[in-house]
Write a protein that holds these residues in place. Sequence first.
Motif, PDB file in Angstrom:
ATOM      1  N   PRO A   1      62.066  41.588 -48.472  1.00 29.86           N
ATOM      2  CA  PRO A   1      63.050  41.206 -47.445  1.00 29.86           C
ATOM      3  C   PRO A   1      62.609  41.559 -46.029  1.00 29.86           C
ATOM      4  N   MET A   2      61.811  42.628 -45.888  1.00 32.48           N
ATOM      5  CA  MET A   2      61.378  43.049 -44.561  1.00 32.48           C
ATOM      6  C   MET A   2      59.970  43.637 -44.638  1.00 32.48           C
ATOM      7  N   ALA A   3      59.255  43.525 -43.529  1.00 28.06           N
ATOM      8  CA  ALA A   3      57.889  44.047 -43.520  1.00 28.06           C
ATOM      9  C   ALA A   3      57.490  44.391 -42.101  1.00 28.06           C
ATOM     10  N   VAL A   4      56.495  45.256 -41.990  1.00 25.66           N
ATOM     11  CA  VAL A   4      55.970  45.641 -40.691  1.00 25.66           C
ATOM     12  C   VAL A   4      54.468  45.867 -40.855  1.00 25.66           C
ATOM     13  N   THR A   5      53.713  45.581 -39.803  1.00 25.26           N
ATOM     14  CA  THR A   5      52.263  45.767 -39.867  1.00 25.26           C
ATOM     15  C   THR A   5      51.918  47.240 -39.656  1.00 25.26           C
ATOM     16  N   GLY A   6      51.060  47.776 -40.515  1.00 23.92           N
ATOM     17  CA  GLY A   6      50.660  49.175 -40.371  1.00 23.92           C
ATOM     18  C   GLY A   6      49.286  49.330 -39.759  1.00 23.92           C
ATOM     19  N   VAL A   7      48.341  48.562 -40.275  1.00 19.63           N
ATOM     20  CA  VAL A   7      46.952  48.667 -39.823  1.00 19.63           C
ATOM     21  C   VAL A   7      46.360  47.270 -39.734  1.00 19.63           C
ATOM     22  N   ALA A   8      45.459  47.076 -38.768  1.00 14.67           N
ATOM     23  CA  ALA A   8      44.731  45.805 -38.689  1.00 14.67           C
ATOM     24  C   ALA A   8      43.298  46.068 -38.236  1.00 14.67           C
ATOM     25  N   ASN A   9      42.354  45.503 -38.968  1.00 15.44           N
ATOM     26  CA  ASN A   9      40.951  45.539 -38.554  1.00 15.44           C
ATOM     27  C   ASN A   9      40.496  44.104 -38.372  1.00 15.44           C
ATOM     28  N   VAL A  10      40.130  43.756 -37.143  1.00 16.44           N
ATOM     29  CA  VAL A  10      39.836  42.349 -36.868  1.00 16.44           C
ATOM     30  C   VAL A  10      38.471  42.179 -36.226  1.00 16.44           C
ATOM     31  N   LYS A  11      37.892  41.011 -36.480  1.00 19.44           N
ATOM     32  CA  LYS A  11      36.568  40.706 -35.952  1.00 19.44           C
ATOM     33  C   LYS A  11      36.574  39.296 -35.376  1.00 19.44           C
ATOM     34  N   TYR A  12      36.190  39.186 -34.120  1.00 17.21           N
ATOM     35  CA  TYR A  12      36.062  37.880 -33.474  1.00 17.21           C
ATOM     36  C   TYR A  12      34.623  37.440 -33.608  1.00 17.21           C
ATOM     37  N   LYS A  13      34.371  36.373 -34.353  1.00 17.60           N
ATOM     38  CA  LYS A  13      32.996  36.000 -34.685  1.00 17.60           C
ATOM     39  C   LYS A  13      32.401  34.982 -33.723  1.00 17.60           C
ATOM     40  N   VAL A  14      33.216  34.055 -33.282  1.00 21.11           N
ATOM     41  CA  VAL A  14      32.734  32.975 -32.419  1.00 21.11           C
ATOM     42  C   VAL A  14      33.806  32.708 -31.366  1.00 21.11           C
ATOM     43  N   PRO A  15      33.420  32.552 -30.084  1.00 20.66           N
ATOM     44  CA  PRO A  15      34.430  32.219 -29.073  1.00 20.66           C
ATOM     45  C   PRO A  15      35.127  30.897 -29.387  1.00 20.66           C
ATOM     46  N   VAL A  16      36.414  30.842 -29.120  1.00 23.07           N
ATOM     47  CA  VAL A  16      37.238  29.665 -29.420  1.00 23.07           C
ATOM     48  C   VAL A  16      37.653  29.020 -28.102  1.00 23.07           C
ATOM     49  N   HIS A  17      37.673  27.699 -28.064  1.00 27.60           N
ATOM     50  CA  HIS A  17      37.967  26.980 -26.824  1.00 27.60           C
ATOM     51  C   HIS A  17      39.150  26.029 -26.961  1.00 27.60           C
TER      52      HIS A  17
ATOM     53  N   ARG B   1      38.104  36.979 -38.509  1.00 28.15           N
ATOM     54  CA  ARG B   1      38.639  37.474 -39.786  1.00 28.15           C
ATOM     55  C   ARG B   1      39.334  38.801 -39.576  1.00 28.15           C
ATOM     56  N   ALA B   2      40.295  39.092 -40.433  1.00 25.27           N
ATOM     57  CA  ALA B   2      41.106  40.291 -40.252  1.00 25.27           C
ATOM     58  C   ALA B   2      41.536  40.857 -41.594  1.00 25.27           C
ATOM     59  N   LYS B   3      41.650  42.178 -41.633  1.00 30.36           N
ATOM     60  CA  LYS B   3      42.260  42.851 -42.779  1.00 30.36           C
ATOM     61  C   LYS B   3      43.506  43.563 -42.275  1.00 30.36           C
ATOM     62  N   PHE B   4      44.607  43.359 -42.973  1.00 35.42           N
ATOM     63  CA  PHE B   4      45.855  44.010 -42.589  1.00 35.42           C
ATOM     64  C   PHE B   4      46.373  44.892 -43.725  1.00 35.42           C
ATOM     65  N   ILE B   5      47.042  45.962 -43.355  1.00 37.23           N
ATOM     66  CA  ILE B   5      47.922  46.631 -44.304  1.00 37.23           C
ATOM     67  C   ILE B   5      49.342  46.410 -43.801  1.00 37.23           C
ATOM     68  N   VAL B   6      50.125  45.686 -44.594  1.00 41.44           N
ATOM     69  CA  VAL B   6      51.512  45.403 -44.240  1.00 41.44           C
ATOM     70  C   VAL B   6      52.406  46.234 -45.162  1.00 41.44           C
ATOM     71  N   VAL B   7      53.403  46.861 -44.576  1.00 39.57           N
ATOM     72  CA  VAL B   7      54.299  47.726 -45.344  1.00 39.57           C
ATOM     73  C   VAL B   7      55.658  47.037 -45.470  1.00 39.57           C
ATOM     74  N   SER B   8      56.171  46.972 -46.692  1.00 36.12           N
ATOM     75  CA  SER B   8      57.453  46.284 -46.904  1.00 36.12           C
ATOM     76  C   SER B   8      58.546  47.287 -47.228  1.00 36.12           C
ATOM     77  N   TRP B   9      59.785  46.854 -47.080  1.00 29.80           N
ATOM     78  CA  TRP B   9      60.890  47.646 -47.592  1.00 29.80           C
ATOM     79  C   TRP B   9      62.094  46.750 -47.848  1.00 29.80           C
ATOM     80  N   GLY B  10      63.122  47.326 -48.454  1.00 40.22           N
ATOM     81  CA  GLY B  10      64.299  46.547 -48.835  1.00 40.22           C
ATOM     82  C   GLY B  10      64.215  46.106 -50.281  1.00 40.22           C
ATOM     83  N   GLU B  11      65.386  45.818 -50.902  1.00 42.24           N
ATOM     84  CA  GLU B  11      65.443  45.354 -52.296  1.00 42.24           C
ATOM     85  C   GLU B  11      64.856  43.960 -52.415  1.00 42.24           C
ATOM     86  N   LYS B  12      64.078  43.741 -53.452  1.00 42.08           N
ATOM     87  CA  LYS B  12      63.527  42.390 -53.677  1.00 42.08           C
ATOM     88  C   LYS B  12      64.611  41.429 -54.121  1.00 42.08           C
TER      89      LYS B  12
END
Lengths: 186, 186
Positions: free
Chosen positions: B125-141, B175-186
């Motif tokens: 029902p709810m979530a929040v981002t805890g950690v993110a590791n991201v890599k920009y590989k090629v410039p975008v236009h 590309r990115a790796k996230f840790i997302v934390v959830s809470w609330g009853e499913k």
Amino acid sequence: MARVKKKIRQEQLIEKVKNKPFLTDEELAKQLDVSVQTIRLDRLELGIPELRGRIRKMAENAQNKVKAIQSNEVVGELIDLELGHSGISLLKITEDMVFGKTQIAKGHFMFSQADSLAMAIVDAPMAVTGVANVKYKVPVHVGEKLIAKAEIVKVRGNKYFIWVKTHNETQEVFRAKFIVVSWGEK
Amino acid sequence: MARVKKKIRQEQLIEKVKNKPFLTDEELAKQLDVSVQTIRLDRLELGIPELRGRIRKMAENAQNKVKAIQSNEVVGELIDLELGHSGISLLKITEDMVFGKTQIAKGHFMFSQADSLAMAIVDAPMAVTGVANVKYKVPVHVGEKLIAKAEIVKVRGNKYFIWVKTHNETQEVFRAKFIVVSWGEK
């Protein structure tokens, strides 16, 4: 004796405002153990502008120094900048910045504040973000004022390793490490 | 014989559209070694909508399934969602998304696309981002269409480990790796 005390206090005041320009008159009064009225009179005598004025002046100076991006591309308000070294920005969390369900600030905003500040402190004509490792430590809500402080901790060729730490009024809410890559003639 | 060939081709067409709903009629024609006209007639006969229609239908389905955030909080257009597993979104880079000096897309946008997609695929029902590791590989236009694909690779209690890979038309740009934390009853 009163004159000597006053002189010492005013020197302390100058020192404090120099080191921590964001202290309010109330905070300064508490730290110097005098009344707020005394602080105001001291400021007048010494020509130290009030808090808002100090921030405005710092912000103008800071914005004029940004090189790698346009100063209006800094997310939040840039309030201090030592180019090639460090910087500080302020972001107020408003209602349009939070998720509807949780009323928690969208992570993008803390990221944008930190990322754009990291780019702003780089002393080069152009820059782009290469890597970012970020950690959200405490949920942020509407009304909070986020102070982000960025610092270049290492430079390898055209790669800048930059740490950003973001606080609300009471604690650290977010931190990030960036690798920003620059190019162009200095 | 012609009828058998047609039957086989139409079965292949159904299979292809099912696996890769983003293929254009031109691409389908090439892959099945027939004319674009033949593909159109086959689609009509089989009741397969054109590409735009297929995407619109997928998008509607996807948006109805989002739980942890509001579907309109996904940055870009959510076009596919397997809740608790994976998702796809599309973000077109427009002029207001690039830095003035470099004309390179601001990193925040790729981050926002990936982060909000990662949250959208979480079955809670709810979530929040805890950690993110991201890599920009090629410039975008400007003008590039970024397809982000998110996948939950691990779940530990209420922590979701999510990878997001973002491509433009030709290559992986982010590309990115996230840790997302959830809470609330499913």
